[in-house]
Enzyme design. Structure first.
Site, PDB file in Angstrom:
ATOM      1  N   ARG A 164      -5.103   2.699  -1.196  1.00  0.00           N
ATOM      2  CA  ARG A 164      -5.558   3.825  -2.015  1.00  0.00           C
ATOM      3  C   ARG A 164      -7.012   4.260  -1.809  1.00  0.00           C
ATOM      4  NH1 ARG A 164      -2.530   1.088  -6.989  1.00  0.00           N
ATOM      5  NH2 ARG A 164      -3.070  -0.656  -5.632  1.00  0.00           N
ATOM      6  N   THR A 224      -1.940 -10.278  -4.246  1.00  0.00           N
ATOM      7  CA  THR A 224      -3.283 -10.052  -4.794  1.00  0.00           C
ATOM      8  C   THR A 224      -3.235  -9.380  -6.165  1.00  0.00           C
ATOM      9  OG1 THR A 224      -3.331  -8.092  -3.404  1.00  0.00           O
ATOM     10  CG2 THR A 224      -4.603  -9.970  -2.650  1.00  0.00           C
ATOM     11  N   LYS A 238      -0.092   0.218   8.310  1.00  0.00           N
ATOM     12  CA  LYS A 238       0.830  -0.696   7.629  1.00  0.00           C
ATOM     13  C   LYS A 238       1.956   0.110   6.997  1.00  0.00           C
ATOM     14  CE  LYS A 238       0.204  -2.898   3.595  1.00  0.00           C
ATOM     15  NZ  LYS A 238       1.424  -2.988   2.798  1.00  0.00           N
ATOM     16  N   LYS A 240       7.818  -8.136   3.555  1.00  0.00           N
ATOM     17  CA  LYS A 240       7.803  -9.291   2.634  1.00  0.00           C
ATOM     18  C   LYS A 240       9.200  -9.880   2.471  1.00  0.00           C
ATOM     19  CE  LYS A 240       3.675  -7.997  -0.010  1.00  0.00           C
ATOM     20  NZ  LYS A 240       3.280  -6.706   0.531  1.00  0.00           N
ATOM     21  N   ASP A 300       5.264  -4.404   6.713  1.00  0.00           N
ATOM     22  CA  ASP A 300       5.048  -5.273   5.548  1.00  0.00           C
ATOM     23  C   ASP A 300       6.298  -5.274   4.681  1.00  0.00           C
ATOM     24  OD1 ASP A 300       3.830  -6.872   3.674  1.00  0.00           O
ATOM     25  OD2 ASP A 300       2.651  -5.253   2.774  1.00  0.00           O
ATOM     26  N   ASP A 346      14.645 -14.319   1.414  1.00  0.00           N
ATOM     27  CA  ASP A 346      16.093 -14.449   1.196  1.00  0.00           C
ATOM     28  C   ASP A 346      16.505 -15.791   1.790  1.00  0.00           C
ATOM     29  OD1 ASP A 346      18.899 -13.882   0.865  1.00  0.00           O
ATOM     30  OD2 ASP A 346      18.429 -11.734   0.998  1.00  0.00           O
TER      31      ASP A 346
HETATM   32  O1  C5P Z   1      -3.804   0.595  -2.358  1.00  0.00           O
HETATM   33  P1  C5P Z   1      -4.183  -0.824  -2.057  1.00  0.00           P
HETATM   34  O2  C5P Z   1      -5.406  -0.954  -1.178  1.00  0.00           O
HETATM   35  O3  C5P Z   1      -4.242  -1.691  -3.294  1.00  0.00           O
HETATM   36  O4  C5P Z   1      -2.951  -1.358  -1.173  1.00  0.00           O
HETATM   37  C1  C5P Z   1      -2.820  -2.690  -0.790  1.00  0.00           C
HETATM   38  C2  C5P Z   1      -1.643  -2.827   0.119  1.00  0.00           C
HETATM   39  O5  C5P Z   1      -1.538  -4.204   0.480  1.00  0.00           O
HETATM   40  C3  C5P Z   1      -0.306  -2.432  -0.490  1.00  0.00           C
HETATM   41  O6  C5P Z   1       0.447  -1.801   0.537  1.00  0.00           O
HETATM   42  C4  C5P Z   1       0.339  -3.739  -0.881  1.00  0.00           C
HETATM   43  O7  C5P Z   1       1.749  -3.712  -0.744  1.00  0.00           O
HETATM   44  C5  C5P Z   1      -0.266  -4.707   0.148  1.00  0.00           C
HETATM   45  N1  C5P Z   1      -0.334  -6.108  -0.264  1.00  0.00           N
HETATM   46  C6  C5P Z   1      -1.012  -6.548  -1.367  1.00  0.00           C
HETATM   47  N2  C5P Z   1      -1.018  -7.897  -1.703  1.00  0.00           N
HETATM   48  C7  C5P Z   1      -0.407  -8.774  -0.907  1.00  0.00           C
HETATM   49  C8  C5P Z   1       0.248  -8.327   0.244  1.00  0.00           C
HETATM   50  C9  C5P Z   1       0.245  -6.990   0.543  1.00  0.00           C
HETATM   51  O8  C5P Z   1      -1.609  -5.748  -2.078  1.00  0.00           O
HETATM   52  N3  C5P Z   1      -0.482 -10.069  -1.180  1.00  0.00           N
END
Ligand code: C5P
Length: 246
Positions: A218, A127, A42, A71, A69, A74
């Site tokens: 992470r 999230t 991603k 997002k 990703d 606009d």
């Molecule tokens: O590090 P972590 O596992 O929290 O990363 C989650 C990834 O998912 C990040 O790249 C974040 O931008 C993406 N994301 C998210 N919530 C969303 C859509 C995408 O955390 N609703």
């Protein structure tokens, strides 16, 4: 409910590693350390704004599938143009914000009718947002209610899938049917740090609730051995798939 397109998917098809790093060198170093354990990468805003389509091409040439990703959010005309530009990157999935509204989503869907366009995935509720955060931007419904509303809108507007948290994925699967691609971030293997995420779940539980594709950042990218962390998550996905028979 199980999607036709999800049947016979391997665990590798159901995990996207979030390359949330600042530049192409850091991304390629991380990809090296993943040792080919994953299939989906991603690329989000941080990396894309720094490294652009050139890096996406490089990652594709290494054999990876790219989830872009960005997002998008606009006016319809601008988002349609952005979908066309992103198509030249060769990504297989691209995100737009569901809260951009029906006209914006329909414009994006129309732009994505061109050959080699990515599948479009609408973000429902981030999230990282809980009810208090939603209330602070004027949404008095719960994250679950808001996610369902945006999922219905996204489906009616021609999106191929939605991003939601594991808490909503079961209800969304019932609502949007078996063929939608439900992408679930906020995944935390048990024992790992929650960081800034609010609505989290383990990989196995997200799959069991109906997720198509898990996004993990992470817990993998900050692990001492990212490839080992991927392997453990893939095993958990496999176990969940066996339990639910998909
Ligand atoms: O590090 P972590 O596992 O929290 O990363 C989650 C990834 O998912 C990040 O790249 C974040 O931008 C993406 N994301 C998210 N919530 C969303 C859509 C995408 O955390 N609703």
């Amino acid at each position: 409910m199980k999607s036709h397109s999800e049947q016979n998917l391997s665990p590798k098809d159901r995990l996207a590693v979030a390359l949330d790093v600042p530049d192409a060198k850091a991304a390629l170093d991380l990809v090296d350390r993943l040792e080919g354990t994953c299939r989906w990468l991603k690329v989000g805003m941080e990396l894309y704004y720094a490294a652009g389509n050139a890096l996406v091409h490089d990652l594709r040439n290494l054999g990876y599938s790219i989830f872009l990703d960005l997002k998008l959010h606009d006016i319809p005309n601008t988002v349609a143009g952005a979908v066309r530009s992103a198509t030249t990157a060769g990504a297989e999935l691209l995100t737009v914000h569901g809260c951009g509204g029906g006209a914006m989503l329909r414009a994006a869907a129309q732009a994505a009718e061109a050959p080699r366009s990515p599948k479009l995935i609408a973000v429902t509720v981030l999230t990282s947002m809980d009810a208090a955060e939603l209330a602070s931007v004027g949404v008095s419904d719960t994250p679950a209610e808001q996610a369902l509303r945006l999922a219905r809108l996204a489906k009616a507007s021609g999106m191929n899938g939605m991003v939601c948290s594991a808490e909503e994925v079961y209800a969304l699967r019932q609502e949007v049917g078996p063929d939608a691609t439900l992408v679930v971030p906020g995944i935390r293997p048990s024992g790992s740090s929650v960081d800034d995420q609010r609505r989290v779940a383990t990989p196995g539980s997200a799959i069991a609730q109906g997720a198509s594709l898990l996004v993990v950042g992470r817990p993998i990218t900050r692990a001492a051995e990212p490839a080992t962390a991927v392997d453990a998550i893939l095993r958990e996905i496999q176990a969940a798939c066996e339990t639910i028979g998909s």
